[in-house]
Every structure is written in structure tokens, then in C-alpha cells.
Design a protein around this motif. Structure first.
Motif, PDB file in Angstrom:
ATOM      1  N   ASP A 157       0.846  -1.184   0.000  1.00 19.05           N
ATOM      2  CA  ASP A 157       0.000   0.000   0.000  1.00 19.05           C
ATOM      3  C   ASP A 157       0.879   1.231   0.000  1.00 19.05           C
ATOM      4  O   ASP A 157       2.082   1.164   0.189  1.00 19.05           O
ATOM      5  CB  ASP A 157      -1.056  -0.016   1.113  1.00 19.05           C
ATOM      6  N   ASP A 158       0.239   2.321  -0.254  1.00 19.56           N
ATOM      7  CA  ASP A 158       0.944   3.551  -0.547  1.00 19.56           C
ATOM      8  C   ASP A 158       0.711   4.525   0.599  1.00 19.56           C
ATOM      9  O   ASP A 158       0.486   5.704   0.369  1.00 19.56           O
ATOM     10  CB  ASP A 158       0.350   4.116  -1.850  1.00 19.56           C
ATOM     11  N   GLY A 159       0.729   4.008   1.822  1.00 16.48           N
ATOM     12  CA  GLY A 159       0.394   4.848   2.954  1.00 16.48           C
ATOM     13  C   GLY A 159      -1.034   5.353   2.848  1.00 16.48           C
ATOM     14  O   GLY A 159      -1.355   6.450   3.297  1.00 16.48           O
ATOM     15  N   GLY A 160      -1.901   4.553   2.224  1.00 17.75           N
ATOM     16  CA  GLY A 160      -3.304   4.937   2.109  1.00 17.75           C
ATOM     17  C   GLY A 160      -3.568   5.956   1.021  1.00 17.75           C
ATOM     18  O   GLY A 160      -4.703   6.328   0.777  1.00 17.75           O
ATOM     19  N   ARG A 161      -2.535   6.412   0.344  1.00 21.05           N
ATOM     20  CA  ARG A 161      -2.738   7.471  -0.656  1.00 21.05           C
ATOM     21  C   ARG A 161      -3.460   6.940  -1.891  1.00 21.05           C
ATOM     22  O   ARG A 161      -4.340   7.570  -2.421  1.00 21.05           O
ATOM     23  CB  ARG A 161      -1.391   8.078  -1.071  1.00 21.05           C
ATOM     24  N   ALA A 162      -3.034   5.799  -2.350  1.00 22.23           N
ATOM     25  CA  ALA A 162      -3.636   5.283  -3.585  1.00 22.23           C
ATOM     26  C   ALA A 162      -3.449   3.778  -3.635  1.00 22.23           C
ATOM     27  O   ALA A 162      -2.653   3.212  -2.893  1.00 22.23           O
ATOM     28  CB  ALA A 162      -2.958   5.925  -4.790  1.00 22.23           C
ATOM     29  N   ALA A 163      -4.189   3.155  -4.537  1.00 19.21           N
ATOM     30  CA  ALA A 163      -4.006   1.724  -4.741  1.00 19.21           C
ATOM     31  C   ALA A 163      -2.641   1.495  -5.374  1.00 19.21           C
ATOM     32  O   ALA A 163      -2.138   2.335  -6.111  1.00 19.21           O
ATOM     33  CB  ALA A 163      -5.098   1.217  -5.666  1.00 19.21           C
ATOM     34  N   VAL A 164      -2.022   0.382  -5.076  1.00 17.40           N
ATOM     35  CA  VAL A 164      -0.734   0.039  -5.681  1.00 17.40           C
ATOM     36  C   VAL A 164      -0.915  -1.084  -6.690  1.00 17.40           C
ATOM     37  O   VAL A 164      -0.263  -1.112  -7.721  1.00 17.40           O
ATOM     38  CB  VAL A 164       0.273  -0.357  -4.578  1.00 17.40           C
TER      39      VAL A 164
END
Ligand SMILES: Cc1ncc(COP(=O)(O)O)c(C=O)c1O
Length: 402
Positions: A305-312
């Protein structure tokens, strides 16, 4: 048959078929024939479908051009923008295009065509499977280094059709716009698997394909920004001037109706279907880890995960390689067992060449050939996933024993 090849295509949702049927039967008017009622009702329905589709991707109706699918949309975006700058750039290069080495051939091939015509092209590498970072993503520093004053277009995949990696498109857009270039985002695999908002990702052009989200085949759309940085594309097809002259040809009303309904359903269902696909995809991976010795993932880690920023990684995607088996034999065995999966994109699965996406990640040709791509859908069940894992484990054990 257990169908886990939903990156190649998806099943037409029966609810979508239902909305299409009247337009395939009694309501057969030409949306361009507004002199009579049959034509006018078709026109009204196309207009309404355009509104529905636009709303599903955060666009306005007048920013949508209906096409035959993402291949045509991408060709129109790439060749149609190049055509407008043709001959205007001083020097040897006629203009510069940037893309990613792991794009779909619907992007790579028109760009290669431009290269033969004298345009300069940069194909960015991606983070390798064993490198620090997210495998399959570009390094933003590489993009910074590639952008030049004559760059007019950057084309990136929102989500890769083989390894499901989601690029950092909003950050890419900032850089592209700072240099005065346009951004085309191939969004064919994203709708129905993640939220797609053309404004949030900063797209100037974006390609979509109905059959990737339970709509009909042979229909898609190109988003062409009109708000703010308005974009203009020259047509590839000339004729009756439909689609504001960008794509002539009688509109396929039933297909457009189906495309819009499929996009609406994709958005409506995402909150429930996204986590469901993710849970089943994770279950498939865990079952493979338990039953297929040495199985390894291709692309981002399953829990990246991207620290919740976006889908990976797309919630419905899994791509693995299975050491110690011959790829063609494995696919043949699984197909014989009634399992529909693939080793790469559908368009290249007829050619024996290993996937260019997996090679770009640093896999060897043998590893790439012995890889399986899975794509789940809203129709995939837990039983199917468990049974698929069982058939794969049995197939691999059989091949390894030979
Ligand atoms: C990422 C991507 N782009 C473009 C395409 C081409 O879409 P279409 O089949 O609508 O031409 C596909 C489908 O194969 C795809 O997966």
C-alpha cells in the motif's frame, strides 16, 4: 470452466444486456436521423448515455468521444495529438513522446509508428522485481529527466493489464503539465476495480473499453479534456462528422447504451465488489503459496500500500511465476482442466514471445513464460478460487514430476 481471465475480457453483465436489448430490436433508429421519431429517440438515448458515462469518470458529457474500444481511443489520442503538431517543431525531431516500456501494445505500437515518421520517443523503464520501490512503477526522477521542451505527449497506463500495478498518475500529471505537455492515461483496466476520476488523476486524454467492465465488446470511449487546459485531437476517421468530427461513423447505439450502464454499475458496485475481489484474490495467492512450492509473485507485493494514498495493485489482479515448469505445458494442462487463465495479455498470447511486461521487470524468458496472470471479477466465487488453486497445484505437481 473457471474463468479467471478478466483482464482479457469480462462477461457481459445480464443487467447491461437488458438495457441494450430494446436498442438491438425495435428501437433501431440512427442517432443522426433526427427528422423522425426513431432517430430522435436514439439521439436522446445516446445523449443520456454520454451523461451517464461522463459522470462515472468525473467528466462532462461534451468531453466524451465514443469509439470502438481502448485500442482506437489510444490511437486517436496519440496519433490525433501528434497530427496537430506535425511539421511545426523545429529541428530534427518533429516532437517528443514519452511512454512506459510496459504499456499495452495499443499505446506502444502507434507510438512506434510515430517514431518511424520522425518523432522522438522515450520509453521509461520500470522498477524491477527485486529493486527497491514498487515493481512495475516508473521512477518519477526518470520522467523528470526525460521531459524536454518538445515533449507534447506523455502516455501512461493507470493500471497495468498484466501485473495490475497502478502508476502514480497524479504526480506524473503535475510534472507533465509543468512542462506544458499533455497526459494520456490508458484507463482500460481500471474502471470497476478502482475509482477513476479524470480530474483527480490530471488526465487530459483517457482511454476506456466497455468489455473490461462487464459491458459489450467493440465499444469504448476517449475522454478529451475541454475544461481548463482544453485538448484538441485530429480525427483518424473521416466521414459524417459524428462525435464532433473526431470520430465519424454511425453510432452503435446499443453498444453505447451498454457501455454507459456498465460504467454506472461498475461505480455503484465498487464499494462492495472491490473488497470482495481483493479478498478472493488474496485467498487465491495464499492457497498457491501453501500448495505450489516456490511460487513467486510478479509485480507489487500483494499487500503493498501507498500509505493509504492510492491503490498500488488492482484488487482483482494476481500474477505469479512457477519455477521448474514449462509455461506452454502449464497453460495447456490448465486449459485441459477447464481453467481460463493466461500468461500475458490476450493480444500477445498467440505469439510465443514472453511478456514484455515481465521481461521489463527483470524476469528471465523462462520465468516470464512460466507465469500465470489471474484476473477476478464481480462474478468470481470463493469455490472457483479454491478449485482453481487445487487444479493449479495438481497441474504443477504433475509437470514437475515428469
Ligand atoms: C491496458 C489496455 N489497454 C488497451 C486495451 C485494448 O482495449 P480494446 O480491447 O478495447 O481495444 C486493453 C485490452 O486488451 C488493455 O488491457
Amino acid at each position: 470452466m473457471i474463468y479467471l481471465d478478466n483482464h482479457a475480457t469480462t462477461r457481459l453483465d445480464p443487467r447491461v444486456l437488458e438495457t441494450m436489448l430494446p436498442w438491438l430490436t425495435d428501437r433501431y433508429g440512427n442517432a443522426g436521423s433526427v427528422t423522425h421519431e426513431l432517430g430522435r429517440e436514439a439521439r436522446v438515448k445516446v445523449d443520456a448515455s454520454r451523461e451517464v458515462f461522463a459522470a462515472a469518470i468525473g467528466a462532462r458529457a461534451n468531453e466524451i468521444v465514443f469509439t470502438s474500444g481502448a485500442t482506437e481511443s489510444a490511437n486517436l489520442a496519440i496519433l490525433g495529438t501528434a497530427s496537430r503538431i506535425r511539421g511545426r517543431t523545429e529541428g530534427i525531431s518533429r516532437g517528443h513522446v514519452i511512454t512506459i516500456a510496459t504499456e499495452h501494445h495499443a499505446i506502444l505500437d502507434p507510438i512506434e509508428h510515430l517514431e518511424r515518421e520522425g518523432f522522438a520517443v522515450t520509453r521509461l523503464p520500470v522498477v524491477g522485481q527485486d529493486d527497491p520501490g514498487v515493481p512495475g512503477r516508473i521512477r518519477l526522477a526518470d520522467l523528470d529527466a526525460a521531459l524536454r521542451p518538445d515533449t507534447f505527449l506523455v502516455s501512461v497506463l493507470l493500471a497495468n493489464n498484466e501485473i495490475g500495478v497502478v502508476q502514480e498518475v497524479a504526480a506524473i500529471a503535475d510534472r507533465v503539465h509543468a512542462e506544458g505537455a499533455m497526459l494520456h492515461v490508458d484507463s482500460a483496466q481500471a474502471l470497476g476495480r478502482m475509482k477513476v476520476d479524470v480530474d483527480a488523476i490530471g488526465a487530459d486524454l483517457a482511454s476506456f473499453s466497455g468489455h473490461k467492465f462487464h459491458g459489450p465488446k467493440g465499444v469504448g470511449a476517449l475522454y478529451v479534456r475541454r475544461r481548463g487546459r482544453a485538448v484538441r485531437v485530429d480525427p483518424l476517421v473521416f466521414g459524417g462528422g459524428q462525435e464532433r468530427g473526431m470520430r465519424s461513423g454511425t453510432l452503435d447505439v446499443p453498444a453505447i447504451v451498454g457501455l454507459a450502464e456498465a460504467a454506472r454499475l461498475a461505480n455503484e458496485g465498487l464499494a462492495e465488489e472491490g473488497p470482495q475481489m481483493r479478498r478472493l484474490r488474496d485467498r487465491l495467492w495464499e492457497a498457491l503459496v501453501d500448495t505450489v512450492p516456490d511460487v513467486a509473485i510478479n509485480g507489487p507485493a500483494i499487500d503493498a500500500d501507498d500509505g493509504g494514498r492510492a491503490a498500488v495493485r488492482l484488487v482483482n489482479n494476481l500474477n505469479v511465476h512457477i519455477p521448474g515448469v514449462d509455461g506452454q505445458s502449464l497453460l495447456a494442462t490448465l486449459s485441459g482442466e477447464g481453467l481460463a487463465v493466461s500468461s500475458g495479455s490476450a493480444c500477445s498470447s498467440e505469439s510465443p514471445r514472453p511478456s514484455h511486461v515481465l521481461l521489463a521487470l527483470g524476469l528471465s524468458e523462462d520465468q516470464a513464460r512460466a507465469s500465470l496472470r489471474f484476473g477476478l471479477s464481480r462474478f468470481t466465487t470463493e469455490n472457483e478460487v479454491d478449485e482453481a488453486a487445487r487444479r493449479i497445484a495438481a497441474g504443477v505437481a504433475g509437470l514437475r514430476a515428469i
